[in-house]
Design a protein around this motif. Structure first.
Motif, PDB file in Angstrom:
ATOM      1  N   TRP A 125      12.523  37.603  -0.523  1.00 49.26           N
ATOM      2  CA  TRP A 125      11.670  37.051   0.536  1.00 49.26           C
ATOM      3  C   TRP A 125      12.502  36.110   1.378  1.00 49.26           C
ATOM      4  O   TRP A 125      13.495  35.560   0.897  1.00 49.26           O
ATOM      5  CB  TRP A 125      10.447  36.338  -0.046  1.00 49.26           C
ATOM      6  N   TYR A 169       6.646  38.147 -15.160  1.00 44.42           N
ATOM      7  CA  TYR A 169       7.456  39.363 -15.077  1.00 44.42           C
ATOM      8  C   TYR A 169       8.275  39.576 -16.336  1.00 44.42           C
ATOM      9  O   TYR A 169       8.446  40.710 -16.787  1.00 44.42           O
ATOM     10  CB  TYR A 169       8.349  39.319 -13.827  1.00 44.42           C
ATOM     11  N   ALA A 181       4.966  43.873  -6.806  1.00 39.04           N
ATOM     12  CA  ALA A 181       4.083  44.300  -7.892  1.00 39.04           C
ATOM     13  C   ALA A 181       3.771  45.783  -7.787  1.00 39.04           C
ATOM     14  O   ALA A 181       3.748  46.497  -8.783  1.00 39.04           O
ATOM     15  CB  ALA A 181       2.793  43.484  -7.871  1.00 39.04           C
ATOM     16  N   TYR A 188       6.628  32.960 -10.981  1.00 41.38           N
ATOM     17  CA  TYR A 188       6.311  34.314 -11.459  1.00 41.38           C
ATOM     18  C   TYR A 188       7.208  34.797 -12.599  1.00 41.38           C
ATOM     19  O   TYR A 188       6.963  35.843 -13.172  1.00 41.38           O
ATOM     20  CB  TYR A 188       6.420  35.319 -10.304  1.00 41.38           C
ATOM     21  N   TRP A 237       7.094  35.602   2.328  1.00 38.67           N
ATOM     22  CA  TRP A 237       6.610  35.254   0.984  1.00 38.67           C
ATOM     23  C   TRP A 237       5.287  35.916   0.647  1.00 38.67           C
ATOM     24  O   TRP A 237       5.140  36.507  -0.419  1.00 38.67           O
ATOM     25  CB  TRP A 237       6.502  33.721   0.889  1.00 38.67           C
ATOM     26  N   TYR A 245       5.598  39.574   0.083  1.00 37.17           N
ATOM     27  CA  TYR A 245       6.620  39.945  -0.897  1.00 37.17           C
ATOM     28  C   TYR A 245       6.006  40.321  -2.244  1.00 37.17           C
ATOM     29  O   TYR A 245       6.324  41.365  -2.806  1.00 37.17           O
ATOM     30  CB  TYR A 245       7.585  38.772  -1.077  1.00 37.17           C
ATOM     31  N   TRP A 246       5.098  39.483  -2.738  1.00 38.01           N
ATOM     32  CA  TRP A 246       4.602  39.681  -4.111  1.00 38.01           C
ATOM     33  C   TRP A 246       3.757  40.925  -4.250  1.00 38.01           C
ATOM     34  O   TRP A 246       3.906  41.656  -5.247  1.00 38.01           O
ATOM     35  CB  TRP A 246       3.917  38.400  -4.595  1.00 38.01           C
TER      36      TRP A 246
END
Lengths: 430, 313
Positions: free
Chosen positions: A40, A101, A79, A97, A71, A74-75
């Motif tokens: 990110w 992960y 995912a 995170y 940002w 990004y997640w």
């Protein structure tokens, strides 16, 4: 009928095409690896990152294809790719995170490569610890950073107000802010943005009180009274007109361009030390950096040096060792170091720091000095936040903070409400 | 002759393979050409729909396998989720106001364009343009600029000495900016209205004029009743579109639905649950509830249509 092409020929032809198509997806490279990297950040981070991947390719012949997003985007993307078994080999990871992960094996432990492909001699001990989950190393810190207040020095000069230093306090928001507003520069610019629903500001304020946002067990580390006090504090500033008005503040939706500092609505804004570089690229005035305000003179301990971000290797990667080699190259190669500067935080290898220090431009220099000289502002590294922390920030703190700011809810009502709702979210998530 | 032909041909059991061969030889190319659509429909539409129905009965965080949850997700939605209720209110408000206003506006412009004016094609294209740009990111960003505190709208208002608020970031007005955006994209219903107006026989108006009916009366007694099938069609399409609306709210609020959840569309909440908090099971349940809701709305429209839609040519 003049459909003359024989169906069998047609079928064979198309299936042959499809077979070659499938084969084309996975070319069998024997030696050099083709890796993917996801991170990110904004354009200036991307330019630096691609500078290093080019160097790596020239040095080792391994190609790295990069992709970057903001940002917020990004997640979800990471995912989704991880769930689809299509995660990039090298993943930029955040302190928030990494546990999630790691526990799901979406990222791989790197211990087996340490000393081999991954050389970490002399790596800052606290930064190494920050990348460990259950004793195993899952992320290599790309730099240390701290929260910081960004200062538009030119605006302060125009207003004729002395800019804050690392010793400034919450009272200064009021006293300096009133002088700043009185000067009425740049179409009603305020001294400070509204930090009442900025999670790191709340965290910093709680730490100075000896409390925490979250406990090591993942519970809320404070009560309704503190939350009411917090909202009241900002209400006082808002009513006095020393911070940005709620409808202007609500324009900040995350990207740097929408922030109060870049849109010229405030001269101070809470942020992170490594982000000065990114902000300076967007603001024509010279920026500086000081700590978050103290509760009162002499009170410190709210800040901490956190790993600004990690590189991790996907659990599904077919080229883990090559990826580890890239990580090592990224943090230690002298030419890479010069390209990267301190845009991702202060490098964690002493040699790299020594190479970087003399080459830094002014903005980078300010960030380096700030993190190196936090003094009594510095406190211990808190445990990683619980998985639901992101939801509490987005669904509760920002919404309730805005309700108070727009006058739709009183601080006395908002405090208990926030604590009850946050506790419910934490319980549901566990 | 045909009968004779059947009678003299080979026995039935011998004929079977030739039927299959005929299907294979004559129809196979057709199916082959349909194949891309079939693959798309089964692989990209029906398959994911069925799996999302299954997922709606599970807890699924993308990174670990789904866990069966029974009707937990649906129970939580209707008993213990204030954000579900809030997002439903926002979406309903949006549908109830944006659809009729958009249709009225589209019909109004279509009536103006239907008076046989010069350069009709040009105007038609111009008015259609916003619909083409549609729910694009660029338009949503443009909207942010137009309705910001120092944006175009307030610059205009300041000419009259009015100091407008920051429309998009004020919870009292933010949803209305999205409704205005939706109305602005009136092009596709307008085109359909125009086509509908063309089909109304001119002699009806002539007869009405001779009888002394005013334009106003002609509109209510001739135009509107004969246009009801088109109104019906447009209303259904636009209602479904409004329920599905996502991009403008996402861009304008940066994906948050703020200020104070005032632009938290149902689809935006669904997206947050799925990709913000990784509750795919719950998000799937939300999606199915939306589907059911849209289906009920559509069915209701069809049931009531016989009372107000006239199909008499």
């Amino acid at each position: 009928m003049t459909f003359r092409m024989d169906r069998r020929q047609f079928l064979m032809g198309t299936s042959a095409l499809m077979v070659t198509g499938v084969a084309g997806i996975s070319p069998a490279w024997a030696q050099a690896a083709n890796m993917r990297l996801i991170f990110w950040g904004g354009q200036s981070r991307a330019d630096r990152t691609y500078g290093v991947t080019d160097l790596f390719e020239a040095a080792t012949g391994n190609k790295i294809e990069g992709e970057f997003l903001a940002w917020n985007d990004y997640w979800p993307k990471l995912a989704t790719q991880t769930a689809g078994g299509n995660a990039p080999d090298i993943i930029q990871m955040d302190y928030r995170y990494i546990v999630e992960y790691a526990k799901r094996n979406a990222i791989a432990p790197l211990d087996e490569f340490v000393g081999g492909a991954l050389k970490l001699d002399g790596f800052d001990e606290d930064q190494l610890e920050g990348g460990k989950v259950d004793g195993k190393l899952y992320g290599i810190s790309l730099g240390a950073n701290s929260v910081a207040t960004l200062v538009n020095t030119v605006a302060f000069e125009e207003a004729g107000v002395e800019p804050p230093t690392n010793d400034w306090t919450l009272d200064d928001i009021m006293t300096k802010g009133e002088a700043f507003s009185k000067a009425n520069i740049r179409n009603g610019m305020k001294m400070m943005s509204d930090g009442s629903y900025t999670e790191p500001m709340l965290d910093n304020w709680l730490r100075q009180k000896g409390l925490a946002l979250y406990t090591a067990e993942g519970k809320l580390g404070f009560g309704a009274d503190e939350m009411t006090e917090w909202f009241n504090l900002w209400k006082t500033f808002r009513d006095a007109g020393v911070i940005v008005a709620p409808d202007a503040q609500a324009l900040d939706t995350g990207p740097l361009e929408t922030t109060m500092l870049v849109s010229g609505k405030s001269a101070l804004m809470p942020s992170n030390s490594n982000q000065l570089v990114g902000f300076q690229a967007l603001v024509p005035d010279k920026l500086d950096m000081v700590g978050y305000p103290r509760l009162a003179a002499g009170v410190g301990g709210g800040h901490y040096r956190k790993p600004s971000m990690f590189f991790s290797v996907a659990g599904s990667s077919a080229a883990k060792e090559k990826a580890a080699e890239f990580l090592s190259f990224f943090i230690s190669d002298p030419e890479s170091a010069k390209i990267l500067g301190v845009e991702r935080g202060i490098p964690c290898l002493p040699e790299t720091r020594d190479i970087v220090a003399p080459t830094l431009d002014e903005a980078n220099q300010i960030a380096l000095n700030f993190v190196a000289n936090l003094g009594d502002l510095l406190g211990p590294l808190p445990p990683p936040p619980p998985a639901a922390a992101g939801e509490i920030d987005l669904s509760l703190l920002r919404v309730i903070g805005q309700e108070v700011a727009f006058g739709a809810r009183t601080p006395e009502d908002a405090g208990p409400y926030f604590v009850a709702e946050a506790t419910a979210i934490l319980e549901r998530a566990s | 002759m045909t009968l004779q032909h059947v009678a003299t041909s080979a026995p039935a059991e011998a004929e079977k393979p030739s039927v299959w061969r005929r299907i294979w030889q004559q129809d196979a190319p057709g199916y082959l050409f349909l194949l891309p659509w079939f693959i798309g429909f089964f692989g990209l539409t029906l398959g994911p729909m069925i799996s999302s129905l299954y997922l709606s009965f599970t807890h699924f965080d993308l990174l670990t396998a789904p866990r069966w949850a029974g009707v937990d997700n649906y129970v939580r939605m209707f008993t213990n989720d204030p954000k579900f209720a809030a997002s439903m209110r926002v979406t309903m408000f949006f549908v109830v106001f944006s659809v009729p206003l958009k249709l009225a506006f589209a019909l109004g412009v279509a009536l103006l364009l239907n008076r046989g004016m010069k350069g009709l094609t040009l105007y038609r294209s111009l008015f259609y343009l916003p619909s083409l740009l549609g729910a694009s990111v660029a338009i949503a960003i443009l909207w942010r600029q137009i309705f910001a505190a120092d944006g175009l709208v307030n610059k205009f208002l300041s000419l009259f000495g009015i100091i407008g608020p920051s429309w998009i970031s004020n919870p009292n007005y933010s949803l209305w900016t999205l409704i205005v955006l939706s109305i602005w994209q009136f092009g596709s219903p307008m085109i359909i209205f125009l086509a509908g107006l063309r089909q109304i026989p001119q002699d009806m108006y002539e007869a009405a004029s001779l009888d002394g009916a005013s334009k106003w009366r002609q509109f209510w007694k001739i135009t509107l009743p004969l246009l009801t099938p088109v109104v019906f069609f447009n209303a259904i399409i636009q209602t479904i579109e409004a329920f599905k609306s996502f991009t403008p709210a996402f861009i304008i609020s940066g994906g948050t639905g703020n200020p104070i959840n005032s632009t938290l569309f149902y689809t935006l909440y669904l997206y947050q649950e799925a990709f913000g908090f990784f509750r795919m099971g719950y998000a799937s349940a939300l999606a199915w509830v939306l589907l059911a809701l849209v289906a009920i709305f559509t069915a209701f429209s069809f049931l009531t249509s016989k009372y107000w839609v006239h199909y008499d040519d």
